[in-house]
Design a protein around this motif. Structure first.
Motif, short mmCIF file in Angstrom:
data_model
loop_
_atom_site.label_atom_id
_atom_site.label_comp_id
_atom_site.label_asym_id
_atom_site.label_seq_id
_atom_site.Cartn_x
_atom_site.Cartn_y
_atom_site.Cartn_z
N GLU A 20 0.68 -1.23 -0.36
CA GLU A 20 0.30 0.22 0.05
C GLU A 20 1.23 1.33 0.44
N ARG A 21 1.96 1.51 1.08
CA ARG A 21 2.94 2.17 0.57
C ARG A 21 3.47 2.77 -0.92
N ILE A 22 4.01 1.39 -1.35
CA ILE A 22 4.35 1.92 -2.72
C ILE A 22 3.50 2.34 -3.62
N ARG A 23 1.68 1.75 -3.66
CA ARG A 23 0.95 2.04 -4.62
C ARG A 23 0.72 3.98 -3.35
N SER A 24 0.36 4.10 -3.41
CA SER A 24 -0.75 5.30 -2.49
C SER A 24 0.92 6.56 -2.92
N ARG A 28 8.40 6.48 -3.64
CA ARG A 28 8.63 5.85 -4.78
C ARG A 28 8.96 6.22 -5.52
N PRO A 29 8.87 5.15 -6.78
CA PRO A 29 9.95 4.00 -7.11
C PRO A 29 11.69 5.11 -7.64
N GLY A 30 12.46 3.74 -7.30
CA GLY A 30 13.81 4.32 -6.73
C GLY A 30 14.46 4.53 -5.24
N GLU A 31 13.36 4.42 -4.89
CA GLU A 31 13.87 4.96 -3.66
C GLU A 31 14.28 3.35 -2.85
N LEU A 32 14.53 3.28 -1.95
CA LEU A 32 15.02 2.70 -1.14
C LEU A 32 13.79 1.90 0.08
N LEU A 33 13.62 0.68 0.40
CA LEU A 33 13.10 1.01 1.47
C LEU A 33 13.15 1.06 3.28
N PRO A 34 12.81 1.56 4.17
CA PRO A 34 13.82 1.67 4.98
C PRO A 34 14.77 -0.06 5.33
N SER A 35 16.09 -0.05 5.97
CA SER A 35 16.75 -1.26 6.05
C SER A 35 15.59 -2.36 7.25
N GLU A 36 15.82 -3.55 7.29
CA GLU A 36 15.30 -4.50 7.42
C GLU A 36 15.16 -4.10 9.38
N ALA A 37 15.78 -3.83 10.00
CA ALA A 37 16.46 -3.75 11.40
C ALA A 37 15.14 -2.81 11.56
N ALA A 38 14.88 -1.86 10.81
CA ALA A 38 14.00 -0.14 10.94
C ALA A 38 12.80 -0.80 10.57
N LEU A 39 12.61 -1.78 9.48
CA LEU A 39 11.38 -2.70 9.41
C LEU A 39 10.46 -3.29 10.53
N GLY A 68 24.41 -4.96 -1.32
CA GLY A 68 25.05 -3.65 -0.64
C GLY A 68 24.47 -3.12 -0.37
N ARG A 69 23.64 -3.20 -1.42
CA ARG A 69 22.33 -0.75 -1.11
C ARG A 69 21.27 -1.41 -0.72
N GLY A 70 20.32 -2.84 -0.83
CA GLY A 70 18.85 -2.83 -0.07
C GLY A 70 18.12 -2.83 -0.75
N ARG A 71 16.87 -2.86 -0.20
CA ARG A 71 15.66 -3.04 -1.14
C ARG A 71 15.37 -2.12 -1.35
N VAL A 72 14.83 -1.77 -2.81
CA VAL A 72 14.48 -0.33 -4.44
C VAL A 72 13.31 -0.30 -4.44
N VAL A 73 11.90 0.28 -4.50
CA VAL A 73 10.83 0.32 -5.63
C VAL A 73 11.77 -0.01 -6.93
N ARG A 74 10.92 -0.89 -7.57
CA ARG A 74 10.79 -0.47 -9.22
C ARG A 74 10.53 -0.05 -10.17
N PRO A 75 10.99 0.90 -10.35
CA PRO A 75 9.47 1.96 -11.44
C PRO A 75 8.62 1.59 -12.07
N ALA A 76 7.66 2.18 -12.23
CA ALA A 76 6.37 1.92 -12.00
C ALA A 76 5.50 1.03 -13.09
N ASP A 77 6.29 1.03 -13.97
CA ASP A 77 6.33 0.33 -15.47
C ASP A 77 7.35 -0.63 -15.81
N GLU A 78 7.87 -1.07 -14.62
CA GLU A 78 8.59 -2.83 -14.39
C GLU A 78 7.60 -3.71 -13.17
#
Length: 156
Positions: A20-24, A28-39, A68-78
């Motif tokens: 829901e956070r991604i869809r809302s 945003r696409p290209g943005e890193l999600l918070p770390s596993e520890a934070a989530l 080495g960076r984390g998890r990122v939201v994929r672009p909307a078209d992908e």
């Protein structure tokens, strides 16, 4: 329920909340999600539960893992196109770029390679990733390390 137990199916609720956070557009696409520890702290679950939720979002093609960076939201078209194709490790790209510079003569025999700090800044990677790229080139006999001086193209 004991403080260490997790409700059955908690990962599906976490995946739904993150979806829901991604869809809302909150993430945003290209943005890193918070770390596993934070989530994990935010949702009050252990990392394995959180990782299961993240794996679900990854299998849906909403996010991808960047080593080495984390998890990122994929672009909307992908998004929704299924899991992202695995990308080669970043150290291989760095090594390929340096190898190309050596083979083209841009870096001649005896020339100093960019420092680990320069490579980490240029490619946005960890120092360990830069070292791995240099070690890969060393293993191929293209570069050598001089203690306290840096990395140099062999043959000089």
């Amino acid at each position: 329920m004991s403080p260490r137990s997790t409700a059955w199916g908690a990962y599906t609720k976490i995946a739904s909340a993150l979806r829901e956070r991604i869809r809302s557009g909150a993430v945003r696409p290209g943005e890193l999600l918070p770390s596993e520890a934070a989530l994990s702290a935010e949702f009050g679950v252990v990392r394995n539960t959180l990782r299961r939720a993240l794996a679900q979002l990854e299998s849906e093609g909403l996010i991808e893992s960047l080593p080495g960076r984390g998890r990122v939201v994929r672009p909307a078209d992908e998004q929704g196109a299924g899991p992202a194709r695995p990308k080669p490790p970043q150290y291989r790209q760095i090594a390929a770029d340096l190898r190309s510079a050596i083979e083209s003569g841009e870096l001649a025999a005896g020339a100093a390679l960019p420092s680990e700090a320069t490579l980490t800044a240029r490619y946005g990677v960890s120092r360990g990733t830069a070292r791995q790229a240099l070690a890969d080139l060393c293993g191929a006999g293209l570069v050598e390390s001089v203690q306290g001086k840096g990395w140099f193209v062999c043959g000089g």
